[in-house]
Design a protein around this motif. Sequence first.
Motif, PDB file in Angstrom:
ATOM      1  N   ALA A 118       0.857  -1.202   0.000  1.00 17.42           N
ATOM      2  CA  ALA A 118       0.000   0.000   0.000  1.00 17.42           C
ATOM      3  C   ALA A 118       0.877   1.230   0.000  1.00 17.42           C
ATOM      4  CB  ALA A 118      -0.895  -0.004   1.262  1.00 17.42           C
ATOM      5  N   LEU A 119       0.401   2.271  -0.776  1.00 15.15           N
ATOM      6  CA  LEU A 119       1.160   3.523  -0.865  1.00 15.15           C
ATOM      7  C   LEU A 119       0.930   4.336   0.390  1.00 15.15           C
ATOM      8  CD1 LEU A 119       0.352   4.554  -4.546  1.00 15.15           C
ATOM      9  CD2 LEU A 119       2.433   3.476  -3.679  1.00 15.15           C
ATOM     10  N   SER A 120       1.959   4.995   0.737  1.00 14.03           N
ATOM     11  CA  SER A 120       1.862   5.858   1.922  1.00 14.03           C
ATOM     12  C   SER A 120       1.135   7.138   1.522  1.00 14.03           C
ATOM     13  CB  SER A 120       3.262   6.177   2.463  1.00 14.03           C
ATOM     14  OG  SER A 120       3.985   6.929   1.477  1.00 14.03           O
ATOM     15  N   ASP A 121       0.774   7.884   2.510  1.00 13.18           N
ATOM     16  CA  ASP A 121       0.069   9.142   2.241  1.00 13.18           C
ATOM     17  C   ASP A 121       0.932  10.087   1.421  1.00 13.18           C
ATOM     18  OD1 ASP A 121      -2.093   8.213   3.612  1.00 13.18           O
ATOM     19  OD2 ASP A 121      -1.571   9.238   5.505  1.00 13.18           O
ATOM     20  N   ASP A 122       2.231  10.129   1.691  1.00 20.11           N
ATOM     21  CA  ASP A 122       3.120  11.014   0.933  1.00 20.11           C
ATOM     22  C   ASP A 122       3.204  10.577  -0.519  1.00 20.11           C
ATOM     23  OD1 ASP A 122       3.602  12.520   3.174  1.00 20.11           O
ATOM     24  OD2 ASP A 122       5.456  11.432   3.716  1.00 20.11           O
ATOM     25  N   GLN A 123       3.240   9.243  -0.691  1.00 23.93           N
ATOM     26  CA  GLN A 123       3.319   8.750  -2.058  1.00 23.93           C
ATOM     27  C   GLN A 123       2.034   9.074  -2.829  1.00 23.93           C
ATOM     28  OE1 GLN A 123       4.180   4.631  -1.208  1.00 23.93           O
ATOM     29  NE2 GLN A 123       6.370   4.908  -1.788  1.00 23.93           N
ATOM     30  N   VAL A 124       0.901   8.896  -2.144  1.00 24.08           N
ATOM     31  CA  VAL A 124      -0.381   9.205  -2.786  1.00 24.08           C
ATOM     32  C   VAL A 124      -0.445  10.691  -3.156  1.00 24.08           C
ATOM     33  CG1 VAL A 124      -2.864   9.373  -2.416  1.00 24.08           C
ATOM     34  CG2 VAL A 124      -1.633   7.324  -1.690  1.00 24.08           C
ATOM     35  N   ALA A 125       0.015  11.526  -2.223  1.00 23.53           N
ATOM     36  CA  ALA A 125       0.008  12.969  -2.470  1.00 23.53           C
ATOM     37  C   ALA A 125       0.914  13.302  -3.644  1.00 23.53           C
ATOM     38  CB  ALA A 125       0.447  13.735  -1.213  1.00 23.53           C
ATOM     39  N   GLY A 126       2.061  12.606  -3.715  1.00 24.29           N
ATOM     40  CA  GLY A 126       2.992  12.854  -4.817  1.00 24.29           C
ATOM     41  C   GLY A 126       2.377  12.468  -6.151  1.00 24.29           C
ATOM     42  N   GLU A 127       1.717  11.307  -6.155  1.00 28.95           N
ATOM     43  CA  GLU A 127       1.097  10.864  -7.405  1.00 28.95           C
ATOM     44  C   GLU A 127      -0.012  11.810  -7.842  1.00 28.95           C
ATOM     45  OE1 GLU A 127       1.868   8.417  -9.464  1.00 28.95           O
ATOM     46  OE2 GLU A 127       3.659   7.997  -8.197  1.00 28.95           O
ATOM     47  N   LEU A 128      -0.751  12.288  -6.815  1.00 27.76           N
ATOM     48  CA  LEU A 128      -1.825  13.229  -7.126  1.00 27.76           C
ATOM     49  C   LEU A 128      -1.283  14.524  -7.735  1.00 27.76           C
ATOM     50  CD1 LEU A 128      -4.199  12.800  -4.038  1.00 27.76           C
ATOM     51  CD2 LEU A 128      -4.640  12.138  -6.424  1.00 27.76           C
ATOM     52  N   LYS A 129      -0.168  14.998  -7.177  1.00 25.05           N
ATOM     53  CA  LYS A 129       0.454  16.210  -7.702  1.00 25.05           C
ATOM     54  C   LYS A 129       0.884  16.017  -9.149  1.00 25.05           C
ATOM     55  CE  LYS A 129       2.177  18.198  -3.356  1.00 25.05           C
ATOM     56  NZ  LYS A 129       3.382  18.609  -2.597  1.00 25.05           N
ATOM     57  N   LYS A 130       1.440  14.796  -9.419  1.00 25.51           N
ATOM     58  CA  LYS A 130       1.864  14.511 -10.781  1.00 25.51           C
ATOM     59  C   LYS A 130       0.671  14.523 -11.734  1.00 25.51           C
ATOM     60  CE  LYS A 130       5.885  11.688  -9.572  1.00 25.51           C
ATOM     61  NZ  LYS A 130       6.489  10.333  -9.640  1.00 25.51           N
ATOM     62  N   MET A 131      -0.402  13.874 -11.279  1.00 24.17           N
ATOM     63  CA  MET A 131      -1.592  13.810 -12.124  1.00 24.17           C
ATOM     64  C   MET A 131      -2.170  15.213 -12.365  1.00 24.17           C
ATOM     65  SD  MET A 131      -3.498  10.431 -10.562  1.00 24.17           S
ATOM     66  CE  MET A 131      -4.877  10.624 -11.663  1.00 24.17           C
ATOM     67  N   VAL A 132      -2.197  16.015 -11.274  1.00 21.54           N
ATOM     68  CA  VAL A 132      -2.716  17.385 -11.402  1.00 21.54           C
ATOM     69  C   VAL A 132      -1.845  18.203 -12.355  1.00 21.54           C
ATOM     70  CG1 VAL A 132      -3.098  19.564 -10.185  1.00 21.54           C
ATOM     71  CG2 VAL A 132      -3.865  17.408  -9.156  1.00 21.54           C
ATOM     72  N   ALA A 133      -0.518  18.026 -12.203  1.00 23.02           N
ATOM     73  CA  ALA A 133       0.412  18.758 -13.065  1.00 23.02           C
ATOM     74  C   ALA A 133       0.234  18.328 -14.517  1.00 23.02           C
ATOM     75  CB  ALA A 133       1.856  18.514 -12.614  1.00 23.02           C
ATOM     76  N   PHE A 134       0.041  17.037 -14.744  1.00 23.39           N
ATOM     77  CA  PHE A 134      -0.152  16.522 -16.109  1.00 23.39           C
ATOM     78  C   PHE A 134      -1.446  17.075 -16.718  1.00 23.39           C
ATOM     79  CE2 PHE A 134      -2.011  13.348 -18.932  1.00 23.39           C
ATOM     80  CZ  PHE A 134      -0.996  13.244 -19.888  1.00 23.39           C
TER      81      PHE A 134
END
Length: 228
Positions: free
Chosen positions: A4-20
């Motif tokens: 399972a992804l940690s909260d920081d990892q989830v936040a990072g992925e979300l930022k990437k998706m938002v940036a994309f």
Amino acid sequence: MTHALSDDQVAGELKKMVAFIKQEAVEKAREIEIKADEEAAMEKSKLVRQETATIDSQYGRKFKQAELAQQVTRSTVTNKTRLKVLMARQQLLDEIFEHARGNLCNVSKDVTNYTAILKNLILEGLFALSEDNVRVRCRKKDAAVIDDVLLLATKEYKDICGQDISMTVDECNILPEDSQGGIFLTGTRGKIIVNNTLEERLHIVEQDCLPAVRVSTFGDNPNRKFYV
């Protein structure tokens, strides 16, 4: 085994998706803006061409109308000027012939010259009639010279034509007292008439010789090739 992804990892992925997604949106917006600008430029160019064509068409019509109006005005002015010139010329010619008519009364004052004129007028009438017996009408005031004139004309006619001619003065039908002179010949019992009075000869000159008088007075007209 998936961790399972940690909260920081989830936040990072979300930022990437938002940036994309933002990048995609910016690029799409840029494409839309560029396309809109191109379409706007094309529409603007189309409108400019249409308006230019409309203006050119309107200008062309107005130019043709102005040119036609100018031609009409020029033609009107030219015609009016030509008419004034023609009227002035005709007036001058009328004055010339009126002056000549006023001087007809002086022709018979020179007896020698007038006698020769009468003889020539009679001869011309004889040639026109071509008859053996001719009656002559003249003014009462010409009675003093008419007999001598008839003798001269008779002799000259015979010399030219080789024929005798009999002429008598019609004392019952003399020319009017206001006549300026000349003679009136009749043949075939009065059915054939030759009017050789001075007034009639001037009238003939006025009618038949008017073109020649016009040329001698005003010169050749470059717009006419023939004079009738």
